[in-house]
Design an enzyme around this catalytic site. Structure first.
Site, PDB file in Angstrom:
ATOM      1  N   ASP A 135       0.835  -1.197   0.000  1.00 25.74           N
ATOM      2  CA  ASP A 135       0.000   0.000   0.000  1.00 25.74           C
ATOM      3  C   ASP A 135       0.872   1.251   0.000  1.00 25.74           C
ATOM      4  OD1 ASP A 135      -2.289  -1.507   0.011  1.00 25.74           O
ATOM      5  OD2 ASP A 135      -2.560  -1.429   2.189  1.00 25.74           O
ATOM      6  N   TYR A 187       6.922  -8.965   7.594  1.00 22.78           N
ATOM      7  CA  TYR A 187       6.441  -7.627   7.926  1.00 22.78           C
ATOM      8  C   TYR A 187       6.819  -7.272   9.358  1.00 22.78           C
ATOM      9  CZ  TYR A 187       3.336  -8.372   3.914  1.00 22.78           C
ATOM     10  OH  TYR A 187       2.821  -8.632   2.669  1.00 22.78           O
ATOM     11  N   TYR A 235      -3.615 -10.209   3.215  1.00 24.08           N
ATOM     12  CA  TYR A 235      -3.934  -8.833   3.612  1.00 24.08           C
ATOM     13  C   TYR A 235      -3.581  -8.682   5.094  1.00 24.08           C
ATOM     14  CZ  TYR A 235      -6.500  -8.324  -0.789  1.00 24.08           C
ATOM     15  OH  TYR A 235      -6.854  -8.246  -2.122  1.00 24.08           O
TER      16      TYR A 235
END
Length: 517
Positions: free
Chosen positions: A332, A402, A475
């Site tokens: 994003d 992440y 996601y």
């Protein structure tokens, strides 16, 4: 022209039977068209003026300065009635001016000059030629005429053993060697293409059912042995249909119609190279940079994009027409890409310069020195087009790591750390997130959370750093907050409280393919 080549050319021309030779000359066929119809092959097509001179001697005709056979004539009445000047090296240029190059070498020289003017780097080349359909029709007309008039002659039966040469192939035979000499490279299968496109205002005649006449022989092989019959007595089905088509045209298209005034073809020369691919990895340091150019209602979202920064940095060095950016996944706009970086491919369309190893370093330095330090690239290299397939195939297997700054609605306790770290290969069902439903199909996807661990933040009980490794396409934001129950299980449901991501960074993208570090 070497003496040996001249003797060979003289022998070839003098081997032609004088009567049909004179006949074809009277029909205003150029020397090259006559040679190719008789199936004569070799580099003889380069020597137009010598062929004209020898032909004139064979038929007992003394040429003068106005003779259309001679090099240098620009009279449109002297243009070949079959090839429309293509094999005479006469054409109309982009300025609508009639040009007579006179010889193959001069045509090749003009092509090379144009390639240099456009700045193309040539290491090898392939020559492509496109001719108008009317030329094919003219060929059919002449060959059928030759068969009907001369099929009983002994020399005609010998000619059946030779395959007639097309205008396209004859032109390639004429200019390939001069191009190789002037460019200093060999021709063959190459990423760099020289395309000569000839067009004519004349269109093939139509038959009763509305199809073009040369469609009658579309699937046949060019040559007397195939076009005009394979043996002494039989006419093939194709020939029968072709003859019917020609007969139905009556005066519209006959051998006599080739004697009308002819205009030269228009010529367009286009150079092109197959795309090259430059692979590398990028790191994105800003939370206001999208991966691709993002415009909504004519308003840019974010201050820049990875696509534009990388593409605009590399394209001028390769001197291509355009570029396409392909990445191994995406993040994003508010997510940084850190660690080893994300693999990407930049497809440069029609590059004029092939980048060297030193120019790769120049590209990296140019991008990494941009003001603002929004982005960094590394490990740039030229790869083949198979790497695009490898990257796409590797997306399903790759893993991403992440680091997320997470807030929960209650204080974090020690049992939470143990619960989170004990989860391995957790299967998660995710419906398409609400935030992207307007542009993506409503689907349910099963994804894998491979592992997680938590780092406490000193002085805070509700904020912590979550490190996790997931399957590609997961996601992450929705996994943390649950997306109104559309992702299950979620970190919030596992801890039994509300959970939100405040900041998210990609720290590693692992791919078991050519881009793995």
């Amino acid at each position: 022209m070497a003496d040996e080549e001249l003797r060979l050319l003289d022998d070839v021309v003098r081997s032609l039977p004088p009567v049909p030779l004179n006949d074809l000359l009277s029909r205003r066929l150029c020397p090259q068209c006559i040679l190719r119809i008789f199936g004569k092959y070799g580099p003889i097509y380069t020597h137009y003026s010598q062929i004209s001179t020898i032909l004139s001697e064979v038929v007992g005709h003394q040429p003068n300065s106005d003779d259309p056979l001679l090099k240098g004539s620009t009279n449109e009445d002297g243009i070949c009635s079959v090839c429309y000047g293509i094999l005479q090296f006469i054409y109309v240029d982009e300025k609508q001016a009639l040009v007579n190059k006179g010889c193959a070498f001069d045509v090749a020289a003009s092509i090379c000059e144009l390639a240099r003017d456009e700045g193309h780097q040539v290491d090898c080349f392939s020559l492509e030629v496109s001719i108008p359909p009317i030329i094919l029709e003219n060929d059919d007309t002449v060959r059928l005429y030759m068969k009907e008039k001369y099929s009983s002659e002994d020399w005609f039966q010998e000619m059946l053993q030779s395959e007639a040469i097309s205008v396209k192939d004859a032109l390639k035979l004429s200019i390939t060697n001069p191009l190789e000499t002037l460019l200093g490279v060999k021709s063959g299968s190459s990423a760099f293409r020289v395309r000569l496109t000839y067009t004519s205002s004349e269109r093939p005649m139509k038959i009763d059912n509305g199809k073009e006449i040369n469609q009658a022989s579309k699937k046949r092989k060019t040559g007397f042995g195939n076009t005009i019959g394979g043996n002494r007595s039989d006419i093939t089905e194709t020939d029968t249909h072709l003859k019917q088509c020609l007969d139905s045209l009556q005066e519209k298209r006959s051998i006599n119609s080739l004697e009308r005034k002819i205009s030269a073809c228009c010529l367009a020369v286009v150079f092109s190279r197959t795309p090259i691919y430059i692979a590398g990895r990028y790191l994105k340091y800003s939370r206001n940079v999208s991966q691709s150019r993002w415009i909504i209602d004519d308003e840019r979202m974010g201050e820049a994009s990875v696509e534009e920064i990388v593409g605009n940095g590399i394209l001028p060095i390769c001197r291509g027409d355009n570029y396409k950016f392909h990445a191994a996944g995406r993040e994003d706009i508010d997510v940084r890409m850190l660690g080893s970086g994300r693999p990407f491919l930049l497809e440069i369309q029609n590059p004029r310069t092939l980048p060297s190893e030193s120019s790769m370093k120049e590209m990296e330095l140019k991008i990494n020195s941009l003001e603002g330090k929004l982005l960094k690239v590394k490990n740039l290299k030229v790869v083949d087009d198979q790497c695009w397939t490898l990257m796409r195939e590797g997306e399903a297997e790759k893993q991403k790591q992440y680091a997320a700054l997470v807030w929960i609605s209650r204080p974090l306790v020690d049992i939470d750390l143990l619960t989170i770290s004990s989860l391995r290969d957790l299967k998660v069902l995710q419906s398409t997130p609400v935030r992207v439903l307007h542009r993506r199909s409503p689907l349910e996807r099963e994804k894998m959370i491979h592992w997680m661990n938590v780092e406490k933040i000193s002085g805070s009980s509700q904020y912590f750093l979550l490190n996790l490794c997931t399957q590609a396409g997961t996601y992450i934001k929705e996994f943390v907050h649950g997306d109104l129950g559309r992702t299950h299980p979620s970190l919030g449901s596992i801890l039994g409280c509300r959970a939100e991501i405040l900041q998210l960074d990609v720290t590693d993208v692992k791919m078991d393919c050519f881009l793995t570090e």
